[in-house]
Motif scaffolding. Sequence first.
Motif, PDB file in Angstrom:
ATOM      1  N   GLN A 155     -31.686  71.303 -10.884  1.00 54.82           N
ATOM      2  CA  GLN A 155     -30.700  72.300 -11.296  1.00 54.82           C
ATOM      3  C   GLN A 155     -30.219  72.105 -12.732  1.00 54.82           C
ATOM      4  O   GLN A 155     -29.679  73.021 -13.342  1.00 54.82           O
ATOM      5  CB  GLN A 155     -29.502  72.268 -10.332  1.00 54.82           C
ATOM      6  N   GLU A 156     -30.410  70.901 -13.264  1.00 53.58           N
ATOM      7  CA  GLU A 156     -30.006  70.625 -14.642  1.00 53.58           C
ATOM      8  C   GLU A 156     -31.180  70.731 -15.620  1.00 53.58           C
ATOM      9  O   GLU A 156     -31.054  70.413 -16.803  1.00 53.58           O
ATOM     10  CB  GLU A 156     -29.367  69.231 -14.739  1.00 53.58           C
ATOM     11  N   GLY A 157     -32.334  71.154 -15.124  1.00 54.14           N
ATOM     12  CA  GLY A 157     -33.484  71.348 -15.984  1.00 54.14           C
ATOM     13  C   GLY A 157     -34.258  70.090 -16.287  1.00 54.14           C
ATOM     14  O   GLY A 157     -35.032  70.051 -17.249  1.00 54.14           O
ATOM     15  N   GLU A 175     -41.131  79.706  -8.007  1.00 48.92           N
ATOM     16  CA  GLU A 175     -39.960  79.503  -8.855  1.00 48.92           C
ATOM     17  C   GLU A 175     -40.326  78.621 -10.058  1.00 48.92           C
ATOM     18  O   GLU A 175     -41.165  78.996 -10.857  1.00 48.92           O
ATOM     19  CB  GLU A 175     -38.811  78.927  -8.019  1.00 48.92           C
ATOM     20  N   PHE A 176     -39.720  77.426 -10.166  1.00 50.56           N
ATOM     21  CA  PHE A 176     -40.029  76.506 -11.264  1.00 50.56           C
ATOM     22  C   PHE A 176     -40.726  75.239 -10.775  1.00 50.56           C
ATOM     23  O   PHE A 176     -40.632  74.196 -11.428  1.00 50.56           O
ATOM     24  CB  PHE A 176     -38.744  76.106 -12.007  1.00 50.56           C
ATOM     25  N   HIS A 177     -41.404  75.303  -9.634  1.00 50.09           N
ATOM     26  CA  HIS A 177     -42.057  74.099  -9.134  1.00 50.09           C
ATOM     27  C   HIS A 177     -43.456  74.422  -8.598  1.00 50.09           C
ATOM     28  O   HIS A 177     -43.822  75.576  -8.412  1.00 50.09           O
ATOM     29  CB  HIS A 177     -41.217  73.421  -8.037  1.00 50.09           C
ATOM     30  N   GLY A 178     -44.238  73.365  -8.401  1.00 53.03           N
ATOM     31  CA  GLY A 178     -45.592  73.550  -7.911  1.00 53.03           C
ATOM     32  C   GLY A 178     -46.173  72.274  -7.348  1.00 53.03           C
ATOM     33  O   GLY A 178     -45.610  71.181  -7.498  1.00 53.03           O
ATOM     34  N   GLN A 179     -47.318  72.411  -6.680  1.00 57.15           N
ATOM     35  CA  GLN A 179     -47.986  71.294  -6.021  1.00 57.15           C
ATOM     36  C   GLN A 179     -49.470  71.321  -6.338  1.00 57.15           C
ATOM     37  O   GLN A 179     -50.058  72.394  -6.477  1.00 57.15           O
ATOM     38  CB  GLN A 179     -47.789  71.375  -4.493  1.00 57.15           C
ATOM     39  N   VAL A 180     -50.050  70.124  -6.419  1.00 56.70           N
ATOM     40  CA  VAL A 180     -51.486  69.979  -6.681  1.00 56.70           C
ATOM     41  C   VAL A 180     -52.011  68.824  -5.848  1.00 56.70           C
ATOM     42  O   VAL A 180     -51.329  67.803  -5.693  1.00 56.70           O
ATOM     43  CB  VAL A 180     -51.763  69.693  -8.174  1.00 56.70           C
ATOM     44  N   CYS A 181     -53.220  68.972  -5.308  1.00 53.99           N
ATOM     45  CA  CYS A 181     -53.853  67.870  -4.579  1.00 53.99           C
ATOM     46  C   CYS A 181     -55.362  68.047  -4.589  1.00 53.99           C
ATOM     47  O   CYS A 181     -55.864  69.163  -4.404  1.00 53.99           O
ATOM     48  CB  CYS A 181     -53.362  67.806  -3.130  1.00 53.99           C
ATOM     49  N   PHE A 182     -56.079  66.961  -4.815  1.00 52.55           N
ATOM     50  CA  PHE A 182     -57.536  66.932  -4.672  1.00 52.55           C
ATOM     51  C   PHE A 182     -57.822  66.399  -3.273  1.00 52.55           C
ATOM     52  O   PHE A 182     -57.641  65.224  -2.997  1.00 52.55           O
ATOM     53  CB  PHE A 182     -58.155  66.015  -5.737  1.00 52.55           C
ATOM     54  N   PHE A 183     -58.247  67.293  -2.379  1.00 50.42           N
ATOM     55  CA  PHE A 183     -58.484  66.913  -0.990  1.00 50.42           C
ATOM     56  C   PHE A 183     -59.893  66.348  -0.813  1.00 50.42           C
ATOM     57  O   PHE A 183     -60.875  66.937  -1.250  1.00 50.42           O
ATOM     58  CB  PHE A 183     -58.305  68.118  -0.067  1.00 50.42           C
ATOM     59  N   GLU A 184     -59.945  65.204  -0.147  1.00 47.21           N
ATOM     60  CA  GLU A 184     -61.226  64.596   0.206  1.00 47.21           C
ATOM     61  C   GLU A 184     -61.221  64.173   1.674  1.00 47.21           C
ATOM     62  O   GLU A 184     -62.012  64.668   2.471  1.00 47.21           O
ATOM     63  CB  GLU A 184     -61.523  63.402  -0.692  1.00 47.21           C
ATOM     64  N   ASN A 185     -60.340  63.259   2.043  1.00 50.50           N
ATOM     65  CA  ASN A 185     -60.271  62.770   3.422  1.00 50.50           C
ATOM     66  C   ASN A 185     -59.035  63.250   4.175  1.00 50.50           C
ATOM     67  O   ASN A 185     -58.907  63.008   5.371  1.00 50.50           O
ATOM     68  CB  ASN A 185     -60.294  61.238   3.439  1.00 50.50           C
TER      69      ASN A 185
END
Length: 223
Positions: free
Chosen positions: A209-211, A145-155
């Motif tokens: 919802q309000e942008g 949709e209009f969202h996302g996730q990011v992560c640099f995995f190490e431990n």
Amino acid sequence: MHEFFNRQIKLWGEQTQDSLQDKKVAIIGSGGLGCSLGIALGASGIGEFTLVDFDEVGVHNIHRQIGFKVGDDGKYKAEVLKELMESRCPYTKVNIFTESFDDFKKRDLTFDLLIDATDNLPTRASINEYCIKHKQPWIYGSVEEFHGQVCFFENASYEAVFKINDRKPNGIACPIVMHIASLQANLALRHLAGLPVKKDILYYLSFDQEGVLQNQKFNLPAK
């Protein structure tokens, strides 16, 4: 070469820029995230990429998978993206494997960094398992949709945080794909250039919802 990368050299000097020529990066998935990652990182001076994707371009992909155009449908995504990346930067080499990640990981190749650009949880779980076993740093990204996730995995472990199922994402807006891939690419480039990168923090970006753009971050537990 130094003229080609003039603006990056102003950031970190010729020695750091030259060091990127020795780096090897694997991008798993050549769809929405993979296209944007390939474009963003492909012209950065990284010496070698490996693209892993067995899928073919469909007309419904083109609006958000910005490495493809009308007429590419039916071609392997990894092949089209390879051609684009190498045409934009003469200082990078791109290898492709048109196979699943489970088949690819049996090759037991080594990389400085692995980047997840997939769109399903079971493959991410397999990437997580492989990277833990091989002590391989990797960067996760997902969009919906209009969202996302990011992560640099190490431990941390992906499976300790996310429930694994075969659920497919809902609708996806094109710009959020580029936005999340851009964040992944920035983390990748900082890491490869030897700049500080905070690991095991999950970044969650969304519009309410309000942008209004929300930017949250969560510390993940060590595995």
